[in-house]
Design a protein around this motif. Structure first.
Motif, PDB file in Angstrom:
ATOM      1  N   GLN A  19      44.400  -3.881   7.810  1.00  0.00           N
ATOM      2  CA  GLN A  19      44.744  -4.954   6.879  1.00  0.00           C
ATOM      3  C   GLN A  19      45.631  -4.378   5.785  1.00  0.00           C
ATOM      4  O   GLN A  19      45.288  -3.380   5.164  1.00  0.00           O
ATOM      5  CB  GLN A  19      43.460  -5.545   6.266  1.00  0.00           C
ATOM      6  N   LEU A  20      46.781  -5.005   5.570  1.00  0.00           N
ATOM      7  CA  LEU A  20      47.736  -4.546   4.559  1.00  0.00           C
ATOM      8  C   LEU A  20      47.783  -5.568   3.432  1.00  0.00           C
ATOM      9  O   LEU A  20      48.020  -6.756   3.662  1.00  0.00           O
ATOM     10  CB  LEU A  20      49.123  -4.385   5.183  1.00  0.00           C
ATOM     11  N   LEU A  21      47.564  -5.076   2.218  1.00  0.00           N
ATOM     12  CA  LEU A  21      47.451  -5.978   1.073  1.00  0.00           C
ATOM     13  C   LEU A  21      48.483  -5.657   0.005  1.00  0.00           C
ATOM     14  O   LEU A  21      48.996  -4.540  -0.068  1.00  0.00           O
ATOM     15  CB  LEU A  21      46.043  -5.858   0.474  1.00  0.00           C
ATOM     16  N   LEU A  87      46.503   3.709   8.320  1.00  0.00           N
ATOM     17  CA  LEU A  87      45.788   3.381   7.084  1.00  0.00           C
ATOM     18  C   LEU A  87      46.047   4.439   6.015  1.00  0.00           C
ATOM     19  O   LEU A  87      46.320   4.135   4.858  1.00  0.00           O
ATOM     20  CB  LEU A  87      44.281   3.262   7.358  1.00  0.00           C
ATOM     21  N   ALA A  91      49.133   3.714   2.839  1.00  0.00           N
ATOM     22  CA  ALA A  91      48.544   3.458   1.522  1.00  0.00           C
ATOM     23  C   ALA A  91      49.401   4.078   0.431  1.00  0.00           C
ATOM     24  O   ALA A  91      49.772   5.244   0.517  1.00  0.00           O
ATOM     25  CB  ALA A  91      47.129   4.028   1.473  1.00  0.00           C
ATOM     26  N   VAL A 100      51.546  -0.723  -1.520  1.00  0.00           N
ATOM     27  CA  VAL A 100      50.766  -1.125  -0.343  1.00  0.00           C
ATOM     28  C   VAL A 100      49.320  -0.643  -0.457  1.00  0.00           C
ATOM     29  O   VAL A 100      49.060   0.512  -0.765  1.00  0.00           O
ATOM     30  CB  VAL A 100      51.409  -0.535   0.932  1.00  0.00           C
ATOM     31  N   VAL A 101      48.392  -1.557  -0.209  1.00  0.00           N
ATOM     32  CA  VAL A 101      46.966  -1.234  -0.179  1.00  0.00           C
ATOM     33  C   VAL A 101      46.475  -1.465   1.250  1.00  0.00           C
ATOM     34  O   VAL A 101      46.799  -2.483   1.861  1.00  0.00           O
ATOM     35  CB  VAL A 101      46.173  -2.128  -1.157  1.00  0.00           C
ATOM     36  N   THR A 102      45.734  -0.499   1.784  1.00  0.00           N
ATOM     37  CA  THR A 102      45.309  -0.614   3.180  1.00  0.00           C
ATOM     38  C   THR A 102      43.787  -0.579   3.302  1.00  0.00           C
ATOM     39  O   THR A 102      43.103   0.078   2.521  1.00  0.00           O
ATOM     40  CB  THR A 102      45.863   0.551   4.026  1.00  0.00           C
ATOM     41  N   THR A 103      43.297  -1.283   4.310  1.00  0.00           N
ATOM     42  CA  THR A 103      41.872  -1.221   4.629  1.00  0.00           C
ATOM     43  C   THR A 103      41.666  -1.650   6.083  1.00  0.00           C
ATOM     44  O   THR A 103      42.527  -2.307   6.665  1.00  0.00           O
ATOM     45  CB  THR A 103      41.048  -2.096   3.644  1.00  0.00           C
TER      46      THR A 103
ATOM     47  N   THR B  29      44.629   3.471  -3.110  1.00  0.00           N
ATOM     48  CA  THR B  29      45.371   2.436  -2.389  1.00  0.00           C
ATOM     49  C   THR B  29      44.884   2.306  -0.959  1.00  0.00           C
ATOM     50  O   THR B  29      45.387   1.496  -0.199  1.00  0.00           O
ATOM     51  CB  THR B  29      46.875   2.756  -2.385  1.00  0.00           C
ATOM     52  N   ILE B  31      41.434   1.532   0.895  1.00  0.00           N
ATOM     53  CA  ILE B  31      40.062   1.122   0.637  1.00  0.00           C
ATOM     54  C   ILE B  31      39.218   1.479   1.846  1.00  0.00           C
ATOM     55  O   ILE B  31      39.256   0.797   2.864  1.00  0.00           O
ATOM     56  CB  ILE B  31      39.984  -0.394   0.359  1.00  0.00           C
TER      57      ILE B  31
END
Lengths: 115, 126
Positions: A19-21, A87, A91, A100-103, B29, B31
């Motif tokens: 998931q890229l936020l 991931l 990030a 970019v924030v990844t999870t 960045t 999570i």
């Protein structure tokens, strides 16, 4: 909150779906050409970490005025190792001037588009 | 919104080293913990607010060549000085975005505190 984000849970949380936020806002998706551009950009970059099955970038359509997950990007890899690599590598990168924030994201939710 | 948007394909990705703002805000960045979707949303909301605040602080507001939208016609003040400069427009855009996000955060995140250098815009603009 930052500590919570950092608390590396066991690797059991890793899945095939990334998931890229914080990369896009709903307005970025209105134009069809730009939408395809974004999709290509994401696909090309993610493929560097391993084969991907497909990706989903939810947006408003004529038939669905209010879909869930608009503003998020989901990429399904063939295996969790590639997903995990992506991931870590993506990030903190910049995408169109946003960080970019990844999870990881649960595969079963991806299937049914429960974003 | 931008009528004639026939932008040439330009890769939107940039390297992490070029992301000065992320290095300054120093928030994770990736999570990897087990956060609920609501916590993730709150986390990203807060991160974007911090990101914008940092951009405004270090005056990193104008996107690189090729990522900018077409400029509107110039507007001048009474002394013939241009008012809607590129920097002014992008700064305003970020301030507006941050304002909306802060309003949302105040409603949805318990104990949320706006950044110290945030000023609520005066009403009756538009």
């Amino acid at each position: 909150m930052a500590a919570l984000a950092n608390s590396t849970a066991s690797d059991s949380s890793s899945t095939c779906v990334l998931q890229l936020l914080n990369m896009i806002v709903p307005d970025d998706l209105n134009d069809d050409d730009e939408y395809e551009d974004i999709k290509d950009d994401v696909r090309e970059e993610c493929e560097k970490f391993g084969p991907i099955v497909d990706l989903k970038i939810p947006r408003q359509t004529r038939t669905n005025q209010n879909p869930s997950g608009v503003g998020k990007i989901f990429v399904r890899f063939e295996n969790p190792e590639s997903c995990s690599k992506a991931l870590k590598a993506l990030a903190g990168r910049k995408f169109a001037d946003r960080t970019v924030v990844t999870t990881f994201f649960p595969e079963e939710n991806y299937e049914v588009e429960a974003f | 919104a931008d009528g004639a948007r026939k932008r040439k394909r330009k890769n939107r990705w940039a390297a992490a080293e070029d992301n000065h703002v992320a290095n300054l805000i120093n928030l994770p960045t990736s999570i990897s913990g087990s956060m609920t979707p609501e916590q993730i949303e709150a986390y990203v909301l807060n991160l974007r607010i911090e990101e914008i605040s940092q951009k405004l602080r270090i005056n990193d507001v104008v996107p690189k060549d090729g990522e900018r939208s077409p400029s509107p016609p110039p507007q001048y003040d009474g002394n013939g000085k241009r008012v809607n400069t590129r920097e002014y427009r992008y700064r305003k855009k970020l301030e507006d975005e941050r304002h909306k996000l802060i309003e949302k955060a105040m409603k949805t995140i318990p104990d949320f505190k706006p950044p110290a250098d945030y000023r609520r815009p005066l009403k009756t603009q538009e």
